[in-house]
Scaffold this motif. Structure first.
Motif, PDB file in Angstrom:
ATOM      1  N   UNK A   1       0.765  -1.157   0.026  1.00 16.08           N
ATOM      2  CA  UNK A   1      -0.012  -0.069   0.050  1.00 16.08           C
ATOM      3  C   UNK A   1       0.895   1.192  -0.065  1.00 16.08           C
ATOM      4  N   UNK A   2       0.400   2.242  -0.526  1.00 19.89           N
ATOM      5  CA  UNK A   2       1.132   3.647  -0.818  1.00 19.89           C
ATOM      6  C   UNK A   2       1.117   4.390   0.531  1.00 19.89           C
ATOM      7  N   UNK A   3       2.104   4.682   1.099  1.00 22.46           N
ATOM      8  CA  UNK A   3       1.874   5.698   2.204  1.00 22.46           C
ATOM      9  C   UNK A   3       1.278   6.648   2.118  1.00 22.46           C
ATOM     10  N   UNK A   4       0.221   6.991   3.075  1.00 21.74           N
ATOM     11  CA  UNK A   4      -0.632   8.072   3.104  1.00 21.74           C
ATOM     12  C   UNK A   4      -0.007   9.233   3.773  1.00 21.74           C
ATOM     13  N   UNK A   5      -0.086  10.369   3.223  1.00 21.85           N
ATOM     14  CA  UNK A   5       0.457  11.336   3.466  1.00 21.85           C
ATOM     15  C   UNK A   5      -0.238  11.868   4.950  1.00 21.85           C
ATOM     16  N   UNK A   6       0.649  12.248   6.059  1.00 18.78           N
ATOM     17  CA  UNK A   6       0.140  12.588   7.466  1.00 18.78           C
ATOM     18  C   UNK A   6       1.016  13.822   7.805  1.00 18.78           C
ATOM     19  N   UNK A   7       0.274  14.273   8.742  1.00 19.03           N
ATOM     20  CA  UNK A   7       1.116  15.550   9.249  1.00 19.03           C
ATOM     21  C   UNK A   7       2.212  15.178  10.354  1.00 19.03           C
ATOM     22  N   UNK A   8       3.376  16.067  10.047  1.00 15.95           N
ATOM     23  CA  UNK A   8       4.525  15.656  10.781  1.00 15.95           C
ATOM     24  C   UNK A   8       4.132  16.043  12.145  1.00 15.95           C
ATOM     25  N   UNK A   9       4.534  15.207  13.260  1.00 14.62           N
ATOM     26  CA  UNK A   9       4.416  15.484  14.405  1.00 14.62           C
ATOM     27  C   UNK A   9       5.861  16.260  15.071  1.00 14.62           C
ATOM     28  N   UNK A  10       5.559  16.761  16.376  1.00 17.38           N
ATOM     29  CA  UNK A  10       6.656  17.602  16.891  1.00 17.38           C
ATOM     30  C   UNK A  10       7.806  16.516  16.716  1.00 17.38           C
ATOM     31  N   UNK A  11       7.713  15.420  17.425  1.00 19.49           N
ATOM     32  CA  UNK A  11       8.716  14.592  17.685  1.00 19.49           C
ATOM     33  C   UNK A  11       9.488  14.202  16.187  1.00 19.49           C
ATOM     34  N   UNK A  12       8.576  13.793  15.081  1.00 21.14           N
ATOM     35  CA  UNK A  12       8.943  13.581  13.943  1.00 21.14           C
ATOM     36  C   UNK A  12       9.892  14.686  13.329  1.00 21.14           C
ATOM     37  N   UNK A  13       9.558  15.997  13.546  1.00 18.74           N
ATOM     38  CA  UNK A  13      10.332  17.169  13.349  1.00 18.74           C
ATOM     39  C   UNK A  13      11.569  17.168  13.856  1.00 18.74           C
ATOM     40  N   UNK A  14      11.584  16.800  15.186  1.00 16.69           N
ATOM     41  CA  UNK A  14      13.031  16.669  15.711  1.00 16.69           C
ATOM     42  C   UNK A  14      14.013  15.681  15.177  1.00 16.69           C
ATOM     43  N   UNK A  15      13.325  14.543  14.818  1.00 13.69           N
ATOM     44  CA  UNK A  15      13.747  13.470  13.936  1.00 13.69           C
ATOM     45  C   UNK A  15      14.537  14.195  12.616  1.00 13.69           C
ATOM     46  N   UNK A  16      13.488  14.937  11.933  1.00 10.95           N
ATOM     47  CA  UNK A  16      14.083  15.335  10.669  1.00 10.95           C
ATOM     48  C   UNK A  16      15.116  16.453  10.851  1.00 10.95           C
ATOM     49  N   UNK A  17      15.142  17.365  11.847  1.00 10.55           N
ATOM     50  CA  UNK A  17      16.378  18.132  12.298  1.00 10.55           C
ATOM     51  C   UNK A  17      17.424  17.612  12.342  1.00 10.55           C
ATOM     52  N   UNK A  18      17.404  16.476  13.264  1.00  6.60           N
ATOM     53  CA  UNK A  18      18.581  15.643  13.503  1.00  6.60           C
ATOM     54  C   UNK A  18      19.101  15.029  12.519  1.00  6.60           C
ATOM     55  N   UNK A  19      18.263  14.357  11.529  1.00  2.35           N
ATOM     56  CA  UNK A  19      18.751  13.812  10.383  1.00  2.35           C
ATOM     57  C   UNK A  19      19.344  14.565   9.383  1.00  2.35           C
ATOM     58  N   UNK A  20      18.698  15.926   9.443  1.00  2.38           N
ATOM     59  CA  UNK A  20      19.615  16.819   8.261  1.00  2.38           C
ATOM     60  C   UNK A  20      20.762  17.370   8.748  1.00  2.38           C
ATOM     61  N   UNK A  21      20.858  17.334  10.272  1.00  2.00           N
ATOM     62  CA  UNK A  21      22.369  17.600  10.582  1.00  2.00           C
ATOM     63  C   UNK A  21      23.451  16.319  10.768  1.00  2.00           C
ATOM     64  N   UNK A  22      22.917  15.126  10.918  1.00  4.93           N
ATOM     65  CA  UNK A  22      23.975  14.081  11.092  1.00  4.93           C
ATOM     66  C   UNK A  22      23.856  13.078  10.005  1.00  4.93           C
ATOM     67  N   UNK A  23      22.737  12.984   9.426  1.00  3.14           N
ATOM     68  CA  UNK A  23      22.642  11.772   8.120  1.00  3.14           C
ATOM     69  C   UNK A  23      22.616  10.513   8.733  1.00  3.14           C
ATOM     70  N   UNK A  24      22.232  10.343  10.108  1.00  6.00           N
ATOM     71  CA  UNK A  24      22.337   8.994  10.743  1.00  6.00           C
ATOM     72  C   UNK A  24      20.820   8.774  11.319  1.00  6.00           C
ATOM     73  N   UNK A  25      20.220   7.914  10.865  1.00  4.57           N
ATOM     74  CA  UNK A  25      18.797   7.602  11.166  1.00  4.57           C
ATOM     75  C   UNK A  25      18.608   7.005  12.501  1.00  4.57           C
ATOM     76  N   UNK A  26      19.501   6.289  13.056  1.00  7.78           N
ATOM     77  CA  UNK A  26      19.364   5.815  14.462  1.00  7.78           C
ATOM     78  C   UNK A  26      19.839   6.535  15.226  1.00  7.78           C
TER      79      UNK A  26
END
Length: 170
Positions: free
Chosen positions: A2-27
């Motif tokens: 199934x195709x991923x449904x677009x959802x709103x990005x939560x505050x926690x997910x935004x933290x993940x995005x910021x950290x990933x943009x900085x580090x490039x490391x998902x874990x």
């Protein structure tokens, strides 16, 4: 699948995005965003599979690139046009120099040497190269729309000329 449904990005997910943009490391980014250590790898992988997360990371990376370009431009400007007075003061201190460079603006300095003879050598970054970089930056900024516009005008001009020639020869 199934195709991923677009959802709103939560505050926690935004933290993940910021950290990933900085580090490039998902874990590491999942850990920084507050996901449990046991689930960090899975959470990172799941987040990176969502289009809205990738879109947010892309937006953040674009912003970081834009800021880096502005900082590079400012640095080249500073090298090309900046004041080297502090470096010259340091050079003339000679034997009185105690090794403390705090309070000196040495942005323009590429290298400081103190050979065995006791003299001091200061090598500066190349101002002409900095000016060339600034010129290249300016050409890139100007080239976008004007090149397109010139190509468009040239194409219209050629079309008009070919129409006129076709009418005359018919």
């Amino acid at each position: 699948m199934t195709k991923n449904k677009k959802r709103k990005v939560s505050a926690r997910e935004l933290k993940f995005c910021r950290a990933y943009a900085e580090t490039g490391n998902a874990v590491l980014s999942a850990l920084r965003a507050g996901y449990e250590r046991e689930r960090a790898e899975e959470a990172g992988a799941m987040l990176l599979s969502r289009d809205e997360i990738l879109s947010e990371i892309g937006r953040l990376l674009d912003r970081r690139l834009q800021i880096a370009r502005q900082q590079a431009f400012a640095g080249y400007e500073r090298i090309a046009f900046g004041d080297v007075t502090d470096a010259v003061r340091l050079l003339f201190k000679g034997d009185d120099f105690d090794g403390d460079v705090s309070g000196y603006d040495l942005f323009h300095v590429a290298e400081i040497k103190r050979p065995k003879e006791g003299a001091m050598e200061i090598k500066f970054f190349d101002r002409l190269k900095a000016l060339e970089k600034l010129e290249q930056y300016g050409q890139q900024e100007r080239s976008g729309p004007s090149d397109f516009y010139q190509a468009l005008v040239g194409g219209i001009s050629r079309l008009k000329n070919s129409d006129g020639e076709g009418d005359a020869s018919a």
